[in-house]
Design a protein around this motif. Structure first.
Motif, PDB file in Angstrom:
ATOM      1  N   ALA A  55      28.174  36.260  78.589  1.00  0.00           N
ATOM      2  CA  ALA A  55      27.440  37.312  79.294  1.00  0.00           C
ATOM      3  C   ALA A  55      28.410  38.229  80.033  1.00  0.00           C
ATOM      4  N   MET A  56      29.337  37.643  80.773  1.00  0.00           N
ATOM      5  CA  MET A  56      30.266  38.452  81.556  1.00  0.00           C
ATOM      6  C   MET A  56      31.165  39.288  80.646  1.00  0.00           C
ATOM      7  N   ARG A  57      31.671  38.666  79.606  1.00  0.00           N
ATOM      8  CA  ARG A  57      32.640  39.387  78.767  1.00  0.00           C
ATOM      9  C   ARG A  57      31.995  40.489  77.935  1.00  0.00           C
ATOM     10  N   LEU A  58      30.736  40.306  77.565  1.00  0.00           N
ATOM     11  CA  LEU A  58      30.044  41.392  76.852  1.00  0.00           C
ATOM     12  C   LEU A  58      29.953  42.626  77.759  1.00  0.00           C
ATOM     13  N   SER A  59      29.584  42.403  79.018  1.00  0.00           N
ATOM     14  CA  SER A  59      29.478  43.543  79.931  1.00  0.00           C
ATOM     15  C   SER A  59      30.843  44.113  80.282  1.00  0.00           C
ATOM     16  N   ILE A  60      31.840  43.234  80.398  1.00  0.00           N
ATOM     17  CA  ILE A  60      33.180  43.709  80.739  1.00  0.00           C
ATOM     18  C   ILE A  60      33.705  44.655  79.656  1.00  0.00           C
ATOM     19  N   ARG A  61      33.424  44.337  78.401  1.00  0.00           N
ATOM     20  CA  ARG A  61      33.887  45.252  77.337  1.00  0.00           C
ATOM     21  C   ARG A  61      33.307  46.651  77.553  1.00  0.00           C
ATOM     22  N   ASN A  62      32.035  46.731  77.885  1.00  0.00           N
ATOM     23  CA  ASN A  62      31.407  48.035  78.133  1.00  0.00           C
ATOM     24  C   ASN A  62      32.040  48.752  79.322  1.00  0.00           C
ATOM     25  N   LEU A  63      32.312  47.989  80.377  1.00  0.00           N
ATOM     26  CA  LEU A  63      32.879  48.602  81.580  1.00  0.00           C
ATOM     27  C   LEU A  63      34.265  49.173  81.302  1.00  0.00           C
ATOM     28  N   LEU A  64      35.060  48.434  80.515  1.00  0.00           N
ATOM     29  CA  LEU A  64      36.403  48.928  80.216  1.00  0.00           C
ATOM     30  C   LEU A  64      36.334  50.191  79.360  1.00  0.00           C
ATOM     31  N   LEU A  65      35.339  50.259  78.479  1.00  0.00           N
ATOM     32  CA  LEU A  65      35.158  51.489  77.693  1.00  0.00           C
ATOM     33  C   LEU A  65      34.717  52.634  78.605  1.00  0.00           C
ATOM     34  N   ALA A  66      33.829  52.332  79.548  1.00  0.00           N
ATOM     35  CA  ALA A  66      33.336  53.373  80.467  1.00  0.00           C
ATOM     36  C   ALA A  66      34.458  53.869  81.369  1.00  0.00           C
ATOM     37  N   ALA A  67      35.402  52.975  81.682  1.00  0.00           N
ATOM     38  CA  ALA A  67      36.460  53.315  82.640  1.00  0.00           C
ATOM     39  C   ALA A  67      37.467  54.308  82.082  1.00  0.00           C
ATOM     40  N   LYS A  68      37.298  54.703  80.806  1.00  0.00           N
ATOM     41  CA  LYS A  68      38.158  55.764  80.266  1.00  0.00           C
ATOM     42  C   LYS A  68      37.864  57.091  80.957  1.00  0.00           C
ATOM     43  N   SER A  69      36.702  57.157  81.611  1.00  0.00           N
ATOM     44  CA  SER A  69      36.354  58.366  82.368  1.00  0.00           C
ATOM     45  C   SER A  69      36.027  57.945  83.793  1.00  0.00           C
ATOM     46  N   SER A  70      36.145  58.897  84.718  1.00  0.00           N
ATOM     47  CA  SER A  70      35.811  58.530  86.097  1.00  0.00           C
ATOM     48  C   SER A  70      34.399  58.983  86.467  1.00  0.00           C
ATOM     49  N   ASP A  71      33.653  59.548  85.493  1.00  0.00           N
ATOM     50  CA  ASP A  71      32.275  59.966  85.770  1.00  0.00           C
ATOM     51  C   ASP A  71      31.386  58.750  86.062  1.00  0.00           C
ATOM     52  N   ASN A  72      30.408  58.967  86.929  1.00  0.00           N
ATOM     53  CA  ASN A  72      29.445  57.895  87.188  1.00  0.00           C
ATOM     54  C   ASN A  72      28.696  57.527  85.907  1.00  0.00           C
TER      55      ASN A  72
END
Ligand code: SF4
Ligand code: SF4
Lengths: 300, 187
Positions: A55-72
């Motif tokens: 569960a944690m690692r599935l969400s972490i992958r998304n967060l790391l992809l999102a972190a390519k930008s600083s937009d909310n």
């Protein structure tokens, strides 16, 4: 304004129409949404209920992809929101534990109703309303996961939220006061124990009716599907559940298309009827309908 | 809970350690019963949420893992939110479910883990949920063919279910996650 967008799986399946109205509303008010490239499923309830690491690692992958930008990051699904928030907090606290060298992005994860209920956004919406939805009495229904647990969701009023009420008021609907707005509909049991889901949904719909609502409005795709599909009532007596953005899109375009109505599992004409009535009133009466009705209520 | 002997001597110390590693402090429970009182599904449980916490504080693993409660809990977080001692009861349920699966304890409500397994299999394969495939797999696993066919058909007719899976590029990463990458320290 630019935002990163994480639609989640429901919005590509059972709640595709929710996604369409979100894109429509954001485009109209000038919010540019950039979908996270190659996002994956957050695992929803099934992952965190049976496998913490996955569960944690599935969400972490998304967060790391999102972190390519600083937009909310805008998140419309309550379950996705809760899972991504949990992972974001864990990762900020101790990235190393999750094999991430550095994690401290500037963005915030924003749930859709929190976003839409911001005063500036409400103003943008109110400015663009072509046809208010006309005093339709609605029960705003939040369910669980965008609110609880508050130490994860950061929801300020988790027992008595008002974001949906503020949103629907801005487009001319009339939110009722009712008892079950944060009660669980047991969406996670709907496939396996439809008997339990049927009972909980029945209680929620009954409470909405007692509150005086003719329709429900939600921001959760699981609640929407579960509450519409598990009502054990004759079609005439069943209660439609609209997405908040479905109402906004109707108010912004001035029409509630037949095609959209047909996606609902229960009859969904209430919104169209109210819009027609409100259009008629605006056309015939000289003053604003809103004012006349509230004056009447005050004198009563 | 009538015939179930409870004593610290019979408790699993490993379970208690596991709970404290996840910051689930069951020992602070003073049995106010707010958790059970607010639980929307409690009518269907064989052990009330407060009883689950009580048994957990003694480490009574066998009784906990055999209960129907751990499978019928809808994970709505009402209990954890209202507990005056901030006991994360929802996370406690997560730990118990995961342990029951790892230990192959026959689940009291087998269709629930069958559903979760089908859901996760779809995520593992495609990276996203494929509803039709998932429902089919669930029906096969659980043998629950009769229930709900009508609902599935009306959802299909409404165009709510997509006929093709949504597949992502990063499938190899997803497979690694499911294969337990990062889990090497046996947390
Ligand atoms: S609410 Fe918390 S303190 Fe009260 S009985 Fe439940 S677990 Fe114990
Ligand atoms: S999380 Fe589970 S035990 Fe707690 S209130 Fe919700 S259904 Fe009941």
């Amino acid at each position: 304004m630019k935002m990163t967008y994480y639609p989640g799986c429901s919005l590509q399946g059972t709640a595709r129409d929710y996604n369409d109205t979100i894109l429509e509303v954001c485009q109209t008010i000038g919010v540019e949404l950039n979908e996270i490239e190659d996002w994956n499923c957050c695992g929803a309830s099934s992952a965190h209920m049976t496998n913490h690491e996955v569960a944690m690692r599935l969400s972490i992958r998304n967060l790391l992809l999102a972190a390519k930008s600083s937009d909310n990051v805008l998140i419309p699904c309550s379950a996705c929101y809760q899972r991504l928030k949990a992972a974001d907090k864990a990762l900020r606290e101790d990235p190393e534990y999750w094999d991430v060298t550095d994690y401290n992005p500037d963005f915030k994860l924003v749930h859709i109703s929190t976003f839409l209920a911001e005063p500036e956004i409400l103003e943008l919406i109110a400015d663009k309303v072509i046809q208010p939805v006309g005093k339709m009495k609605v029960a705003c229904y939040y369910g669980c996961l965008s609110l609880r647990p508050p130490h994860i969701t950061d929801a300020p009023n988790h027992e008595m939220p008002t974001t949906l009420e503020n949103i629907v008021t801005a487009i001319g609907a009339d939110p009722v006061s009712w008892s079950h707005k944060t009660e669980c509909c047991s969406g996670s049991l709907t496939m396996t124990r439809p008997d339990i889901a049927g009972k909980l949904v029945g209680e929620i719909v009954e409470a909405a009716r007692r509150g005086g609502a003719t329709a429900m409005v939600t921001d959760c795709p699981m609640c929407q599907a579960n509450v519409e599909s598990r009502q054990e009532l004759p079609p005439g007596a069943s209660m439609v559940v609209y997405y908040a953005t479905e109402l906004i899109a109707a108010a912004l375009t001035g029409s509630y298309p037949e095609k959209q109505q047909k996606v609902h599992l229960v009859p969904a004409h209430a919104l169209q009827a109210h819009m027609e009535r409100s259009a008629h009133n605006v056309g015939t009466a000289s003053g604003s309908t809103t004012e006349t009705t509230s004056q009447k209520e005050e004198s009563a | 809970m009538q015939n179930s002997p409870i004593s610290p001597a019979k408790g699993s110390r490993k379970l208690l350690k596991k709970l404290s590693s996840r910051d689930i402090d069951v020992q602070t429970c003073y049995q106010c019963n707010r958790c059970s009182a607010g639980c929307p599904v409690a009518d269907y449980f064989d052990l009330q949420p407060m009883e689950i916490v009580r048994l957990a504080s003694y480490g009574m693993e066998d009784q906990l893992l055999a209960s129907s409660t751990i499978w019928l809990c809808a994970s709505c977080d009402t209990c954890a939110t209202r507990c005056p001692n901030d006991i994360d009861i929802t996370a406690l349920m997560d730990v118990l479910r995961e342990l029951a699966l790892r230990k192959d304890i026959p689940p009291a409500v087998p269709q629930v883990p069958a559903f979760h397994a089908s859901f996760l299999e779809s995520v593992r394969r495609w990276g996203r949920t494929y509803e039709i495939g998932m429902i089919g797999a669930y029906k096969l696993r659980s043998g629950d063919y009769a229930g709900d066919m009508k609902l599935g058909i009306s959802m299909l007719a409404k165009g709510k279910l997509s006929l093709l899976p949504h597949s992502i590029e990063g499938k190899p990463e997803i497979r690694e996650i499911f294969a337990g990458k990062g889990k090497e320290y046996e947390r």
